[in-house]
Write a protein that holds these residues in place. Structure first.
Motif, short mmCIF file in Angstrom:
data_model
loop_
_atom_site.label_atom_id
_atom_site.label_comp_id
_atom_site.label_asym_id
_atom_site.label_seq_id
_atom_site.Cartn_x
_atom_site.Cartn_y
_atom_site.Cartn_z
N SER A 171 -28.72 4.97 -63.15
CA SER A 171 -28.95 3.58 -62.76
C SER A 171 -28.88 3.46 -61.23
O SER A 171 -28.46 4.39 -60.54
N ASN A 213 -21.14 3.67 -66.33
CA ASN A 213 -22.35 2.95 -66.71
C ASN A 213 -22.84 1.98 -65.65
O ASN A 213 -23.73 1.17 -65.89
N GLN A 248 -25.36 3.99 -60.04
CA GLN A 248 -24.98 5.40 -60.11
C GLN A 248 -25.61 6.21 -58.98
O GLN A 248 -24.97 7.08 -58.39
N ARG A 249 -26.87 5.91 -58.67
CA ARG A 249 -27.53 6.60 -57.56
C ARG A 249 -26.81 6.34 -56.23
O ARG A 249 -26.65 7.24 -55.41
N THR A 267 -23.46 -4.98 -59.56
CA THR A 267 -23.36 -3.61 -59.05
C THR A 267 -22.99 -3.61 -57.57
O THR A 267 -22.26 -2.73 -57.10
#
Length: 252
Positions: A148, A251, A151-152, A181
């Motif tokens: 995601s 996640n 995450q990147r 995020t």
């Protein structure tokens, strides 16, 4: 914050020649940043913010003035010398992540260690620890397109930390992320700062800048204002509560 001055900029200017016109991107900037500070660098388009960021990150050199980084005068260095300083002293986190698409998370994080001369075993050991520190221990073999956006960006943060740099330079680190995020990434930067790291956050978002402990505002190639943030915004308590419940960032 310790008493040590990590960044010392004295009367720097940066000019660009476009045809017969001289563009004064920076006029006269003097700035000190101490070890362990969390500073937000702000300013509208054309303020000189991006030019100053490039100089701070040793991606460019000033036309005039002096830049001392961690005791090293980098003002007149060659490109090769600047590259060496960058790899040793600065960890970058970019808005667009800048990950190699065909490489795994582990390989992306380990990349700076190749230039630093580490063995493959040591590279993998350090990269594994860095990914685990940002909650991605179970995503090490995934490529960027399997992760995601959050995450990147965590992979990018792990890569920025891998050489134990003097400074983390985060350029619009939440610019491509949704609100939830973005909050998580700012929480991660807060945690990194709490461990003693120096962070320079370049952003145009007021809400994001409020996580910094000091705000430097630019306009027309000059520092317009430089002040301690009286209302520091923090998401760390919320993240601590999540961790106590056994949640991780897998996640996000």
């Amino acid at each position: 914050m310790s008493g040590k001055i990590l960044i010392e900029i004295k009367d720097i200017a940066r000019e660009y020649q476009i045809g017969t016109e001289t563009i004064h991107a920076l006029s006269s900037v003097t700035l000190n940043i101490h070890k362990g500070e969390f500073v937000a660098l702000m300013g509208p388009s054309g303020s000189g913010k991006s030019t100053l960021m490039n100089i701070l990150g040793c991606l460019d050199t000033p036309s005039r003035g002096e830049y001392i980084l961690n005791g090293i005068n980098v003002s007149d260095m060659t490109d090769d010398e600047l590259a060496e300083v960058r790899n040793k002293e600065i960890g970058f986190v970019f808005q667009t992540f800048n990950l190699l698409p065909k490489n795994t998370a582990l390989e992306n994080v380990a990349l700076p260690l190749i230039y630093a001369g580490y063995s493959k075993v040591k590279r993998e050991e350090k990269a594994t620890a860095a990914l685990e520190s940002v909650g991605l221990g179970h995503r090490m073999d995934h490529r960027p397109n399997e992760l995601s956006g959050g995450q990147r960006q965590r992979v990018a943060v792990a890569r920025a930390l891998i050489n134990d740099p003097s400074i983390i330079l985060a350029d619009e680190p939440t610019g491509n992320l949704d609100t939830k995020t973005s909050i998580e990434i700012m929480g991660l930067l807060e945690e990194i700062h709490s461990k003693g790291n120096t962070i320079i956050l370049v952003t145009h978002e007021e809400d994001i800048a409020l996580h910094a402990h000091r705000i430097v505002r630019m306009r027309d190639g000059l520092i317009e204002n430089d002040y301690p943030n009286p209302d520091i915004k923090s998401v760390s308590p919320r993240l601590n509560a999540l961790n106590e419940k056994g949640s991780d960032f897998e996640n996000i």
